[in-house]
Motif scaffolding. Sequence first.
Motif, PDB file in Angstrom:
ATOM      1  N   SER A 274       6.785  -4.655  -4.138  1.00  0.00           N
ATOM      2  CA  SER A 274       5.384  -4.874  -3.781  1.00  0.00           C
ATOM      3  C   SER A 274       4.775  -5.964  -4.656  1.00  0.00           C
ATOM      4  O   SER A 274       4.970  -5.969  -5.875  1.00  0.00           O
ATOM      5  N   PRO A 275       4.019  -6.884  -4.042  1.00  0.00           N
ATOM      6  CA  PRO A 275       3.349  -7.908  -4.862  1.00  0.00           C
ATOM      7  C   PRO A 275       2.220  -7.316  -5.696  1.00  0.00           C
ATOM      8  O   PRO A 275       1.659  -8.017  -6.545  1.00  0.00           O
ATOM      9  N   PHE A 276       1.875  -6.090  -5.433  1.00  0.00           N
ATOM     10  CA  PHE A 276       0.781  -5.462  -6.168  1.00  0.00           C
ATOM     11  C   PHE A 276       1.286  -4.628  -7.354  1.00  0.00           C
ATOM     12  O   PHE A 276       0.506  -4.016  -8.063  1.00  0.00           O
TER      13      PHE A 276
ATOM     14  N   ASP B  80      -6.242  -3.151  -3.066  1.00  0.00           N
ATOM     15  CA  ASP B  80      -6.169  -4.538  -3.539  1.00  0.00           C
ATOM     16  C   ASP B  80      -5.575  -5.420  -2.439  1.00  0.00           C
ATOM     17  O   ASP B  80      -4.759  -4.965  -1.636  1.00  0.00           O
ATOM     18  N   PHE B  81      -5.986  -6.678  -2.433  1.00  0.00           N
ATOM     19  CA  PHE B  81      -5.383  -7.621  -1.478  1.00  0.00           C
ATOM     20  C   PHE B  81      -5.025  -8.912  -2.181  1.00  0.00           C
ATOM     21  O   PHE B  81      -5.558  -9.231  -3.257  1.00  0.00           O
ATOM     22  N   ILE B  82      -4.135  -9.647  -1.573  1.00  0.00           N
ATOM     23  CA  ILE B  82      -3.766 -10.982  -2.046  1.00  0.00           C
ATOM     24  C   ILE B  82      -3.763 -11.909  -0.838  1.00  0.00           C
ATOM     25  O   ILE B  82      -3.129 -11.614   0.183  1.00  0.00           O
TER      26      ILE B  82
ATOM     27  N   GLU C 277      -2.034  -9.893   2.379  1.00  0.00           N
ATOM     28  CA  GLU C 277      -1.345  -8.612   2.170  1.00  0.00           C
ATOM     29  C   GLU C 277      -2.272  -7.667   1.409  1.00  0.00           C
ATOM     30  O   GLU C 277      -3.143  -8.111   0.661  1.00  0.00           O
ATOM     31  N   ASP C 278      -2.089  -6.399   1.646  1.00  0.00           N
ATOM     32  CA  ASP C 278      -2.748  -5.429   0.760  1.00  0.00           C
ATOM     33  C   ASP C 278      -1.719  -4.404   0.303  1.00  0.00           C
ATOM     34  O   ASP C 278      -0.538  -4.504   0.630  1.00  0.00           O
ATOM     35  N   GLU C 279      -2.177  -3.439  -0.461  1.00  0.00           N
ATOM     36  CA  GLU C 279      -1.244  -2.493  -1.090  1.00  0.00           C
ATOM     37  C   GLU C 279      -0.432  -1.703  -0.077  1.00  0.00           C
ATOM     38  O   GLU C 279       0.655  -1.213  -0.389  1.00  0.00           O
TER      39      GLU C 279
ATOM     40  N   PHE D 223       2.380  -5.179   3.064  1.00  0.00           N
ATOM     41  CA  PHE D 223       2.886  -6.346   2.347  1.00  0.00           C
ATOM     42  C   PHE D 223       4.308  -6.656   2.798  1.00  0.00           C
ATOM     43  O   PHE D 223       4.919  -5.900   3.553  1.00  0.00           O
TER      44      PHE D 223
END
Lengths: 1020, 359
Positions: free
Chosen positions: A469-471, B311-313, B335-337, B340
């Motif tokens: 995950s990027p998070f 959260d998002f990116i 993307e978000d949590e 993604f």
Amino acid sequence: MKKNLQGGIIMLSKYTFFGLMVTCLLCNAVLAERGHAQNVKDVIITVEAKYANLAQLFKTIEGSTPFKFMYSSQNISLEGEIELENRKASVAEVLYEVSGKTKLQFRQINNSIVVTPGKNVGSKVKSARETWGIVTGKVIDAKSSEPLPGASVVVVGETYGAVTDLQGEFNLMLKTQAKQIEIRYLGYQTKLVDIEIPESDILIIGEIAMQANSVALSEVVTYGNLEGQQKALNQQKNSDNIKNIVAADQISRFPDPNVAEALQRVPGVNIERDQGEGRYVLVRGLAPQFTNININGEQIPSPEAGVRFVALDAIPADQLASIEVTKALTPDMDGDAIGGSVNLITRTAKSTTPAISGTLIGGYNNLMEKANGQGSLQYGQRFGAEGKLGLLVNASHYYTDRGSDNWERDGSEFELRDYALQRSRTGLSGTLDYNINANNNLYFRGIYNNFQDREQRRTYLFVPNEDDSPFEDAEIERGSKDRWEKQIVSSFNLGGKHSFANLSLDYEVSYSEAYQDTPFDTEPVFKAKADLIGIDFSTNPEFPKFTVEGADYLDNSIYEFDEITTGNTYALDVNKTAKINLGIPYKLNGAEGLLKFGGKVRLKEKSFDITENVYSWEGGDIQINGASEDFTLNFFEGGLLDNNFLDGQYQINRNIDVSQLNRFFNQNRNGFALEVEDKQVAESVESYKATEDVYAAYLMTKLQFKKLMALGGFRYETTKVTYNSQAAIFDVEGDLDRIDPIDGGVTYDFLLPQIHFKYQLNPLTNIRFAATASYSRPNFEDIVPSQEIELNAREGSIGNPELAPVSAYNIDLMGEHYFGTVGIISAGLFYKNLDNFIFTQRYDSIINNINVVLNQSRNGESAELLGFELAYQQNMTFLPGALKGIGLYANYTYTNSLANISNRSGEAGTEEIRLPGQAAHVGNLSLAYDYGKFNLRASANFNGEYISELGDEAEEDVYVKSRMQIDLTGAYRITRNFQVFGEFMNLTNQPYEVYQGSEDQYIQREFYSWWSRVGVKFNF
Amino acid sequence: MKNLFNNIFLLGITCSFLTACVDEEFEYAQDAESEELFILALDADEGGALESETDYGLEIAFQDYFGKLPETEVIFSFELKDAEGLEIGPGDNQVHIKEVIYEIDDCTEGELEFTFNADGTGTITLKPSAEIGMPEAFEIVFNLPFETVVEEGEEEEKALLDDDIENEDDRGFVFEITGINSTNSFIALNPVSMFEFKVLDNEQITAEWELNISDESVFNQFKEALSPISAELAALNYSELSAIKFEFEFEELTIKIELNEEEADECDPTDFSNKEIEIEADFSAEDGELELEGSYFIFNDEDSEVEDKLDFILKAVYEINLEEETLTIKVQSLEDEDNFNDAAFYNSDNAYTFILNRD
């Protein structure tokens, strides 16, 4: 039939009357200023010249002296006027005058004046019908003069008799025609005693000395005669209900330093361990909260917050004289024990000869490579010409450096845990007792246990970014925990026991207190990021392998400070108890009976306070060693470094020195930010105060029909509980909205019928049956209505003050045969049906117009438990030659359970599970050999697998895997007074293993290595 | 001999009682309540304002605490220093402290006393106010160089740093709390006492940009690109829209979606302005790559209350055309949590393109 019944009722009435009279006598005796009875010759009274009848005269004497008259209204007529010449004289002179004029005889026994017919009258009465008298006595060991509790006293030619109490004393009501009584005691020669009892009188035999069976061997001699265990088995054999009794000398034959570990040797008992040491006790496959723990017959409170069960590693085993595990309750016992009731009995002085004994032990823990030690000292003596005053003081102290190497899994996360523990266990107990005479005893007992546990835990937690995950980051967390915990359990009992011809009475007030004080508990965490963390749980499930890319996990400079949690807790539980029991013997159609009733009050106060502070660092770079640096672990590392962690399977580095970090914290507090909201929530939701008042009364009767003993009765218990706690409500954005006080209370009642039968096939063989009702109160953590509701997450947990206790009915069938030496073979079946079983339910609710899912403990489901147990214990003295020295101790319990809980798959209905804590197979096998002065014993304890935690679905249930620990003990008696011994525990380095779902999916493996103790026991 | 044995063993036992105890030595952490510190901390250790701004506010606040703030006067000493591309001094064209204010309520401010010396040093006095007692926070407002000009008959402050060239050298200063003085020893200052200010160059991405939405399809693209992280935007119709502005400030982007509908000012009911929907995110922009990180609320379908915060990116590439004063953003992925990688809302080199004009 009708006539017999009438006779029985008359007899019952008669002895009830006698009983009430004796109660009055007793009250006078107890409350009298002087500790012993006055002589009738010394007490001067003034009487009238003339009385309308003797009853009036007796009343006058009773009113102005401590004396009470005892007589049978059927044998003695008090009618008829009487004139007295001695207007002011001693009681003796007055009664002498009365005797001359009425042909009545008077005899003083303590403060009682027993009135019997004169010889001429008496002979007429005797010939008319059957007459009864009382025999009292004390059974002792001929060699040591110590009392023999549990001895069987039977009237020769009759089927009735009595059993000696803990002081070896007995009272037996019997026909005056009886000429002999027979005393039987396991391991001793049976003895016949001639008697001649005056009608309606008491015959005090005094001490009856019993000779032990001698085992004459050429080479093999009995070693450590297990006199205590002989007594224990005698008590067990003669007890009315199903119980196991283990005496101190039997306990000391196993390397069990605390009470929990001593209990694991008892059939049907298994234990939960902490760091390799036994802690909680499970009886017959039921979780610890289903077993009632007592000291000297009184429930002891739990030092832990939220629960009722007691961590028995707090109590040193050498403080005890014996342990009783009762598996079928009688109405005179507390009813809240579905699994069983454990009673820890402290020691009492036995002899006027001073007895000093002790142990001095040193040991070694292989994992920690550190020493451990234990010392104990006991002094006991009875004082006075007749040894009326007894004093026993026992002190012991145990210290150990322990540890464990452990890995754990939580989902995809993998953790290495290196524990170092310092534990001490200090016990101080004492008994002061005063035997007013052979039938009246007052006592004060106290026990104080201080268990301290300093735990230092150092961890590596590998958190892979499982989904890439990027998070999230792949992280390694380094944690250290430094916690000091003290558990103090103390209990004080003041009471008395009195046996009279027609009544027995015991009463007690007690105060017991348990608290758990954790003065410090600090856990800092540092974290480092890695590019990739891979963990392979499948190739080698016993020791999973991990890889870390992009970071050197052994380099402490990569770990940055994350947070530090500091705090302390204090849990207090206090019981104040008062109880009284009265027993009235009676006869029914020739069968000896005992009517017993009594009452009890127990007032409990329980509370929990917590301080929890979580700090993050907001201070930027730190100033250390004269430079500005990142806040990293390498500046705070310290403590032990295990270079052979988990036998070299994993390499670890030194971890955080918590004290060093705390020093930095104190010097730089302005850089740390406190999580105020978290603190408020934790401290308000977890803390509580509760009271629990229990009032109980019972009525029971016991009848001995030839070889059959029947015991039945009811117990009524009412419980009133109140709570004060708080609820934390969070708003929809997840912030704390408010904290509301919550007060609550509940009252519930139980009427518990209980019946027991014991059929004596022969003097050494019993068949027992019991049908009993019992219950188990919910844990405080389940009923205190604290709540934590996160509206944003739409979930929460909430206490359930309406939670009802679990109720159960129990069926027990047991056959037991005792051997002439110390030994027993027994087999039993047991069945339990539990109602209102408590389980955690998730359900939908609406709070502030928002739908939330709440977790709450609830009643409603049922459970059944069925099992059998086998036990065998024997010294093979019947074998030829050197084989006589072999001894075997074995037991095995099989249990199967079925509980219904709400379907966890989300579908309607219920699903069946095994009860948490219930192991199918539990057992012990111990082989001993005595040769000359040597003794050698190998012991194996087996605990089958059991569910420790229910998951959200069956595949997530957590099981503790079966474990078998093998211990070895050896001893050599140097002289009569000195004995050296050695103990080696956990020889095969058996780990504590937990798995989830399937057996090969370990989620925890914890190793302790072996440890040993070598010491000397002495007695003077 | 027997006595000797007795004595040895009794001595041994006594020793074992005395020596073998759990180590109680431990450095206790000071208690959070009985020894509670009231810590004052800077809101940030660095920040900046667009070169067109004429002032900038830095907040100093007490960290979370229990109970009531002590009402003891606290005097801060400070220093403005390390000026680059500007001067420190009391003049309008210099950097100094303009005022120190605190909030009495949402519409009312109070002022704290302060001193400012020409060398950049000075003091601020924090003391309880009659209205609210001890303020929990206050804001130091820095004066950024400006000159007063008259346009259309009205005086206006014009930022002296606002130019039309891309500045290669940094412009800024450092503010440091050099000490606090109070009779209450439980009032402390966070160790991070220095704040570094940077002037943000309008010729870079840090500026205010506006999306031309005269074409409804542009709005539809915008809505499609960002409605996954804004429920309000997802519910918006083109007809309700007035303007869409991107405000790139110090490491923070605010996308303001102005609606036609107006609302009265909370503090002045006679003052009306357009309603706004805001999307906020931290941004990093380097070598033409733009990445936004933020969070947004998920609302429950049934009760429309907040259910979760994710959260998002958002990733994009950008290009600035200085001549045309345009900023082109090619949005590539969101993307978000919960959504993604392969489950991203979208992921394409050229998913959405927006051309913004300098506002």
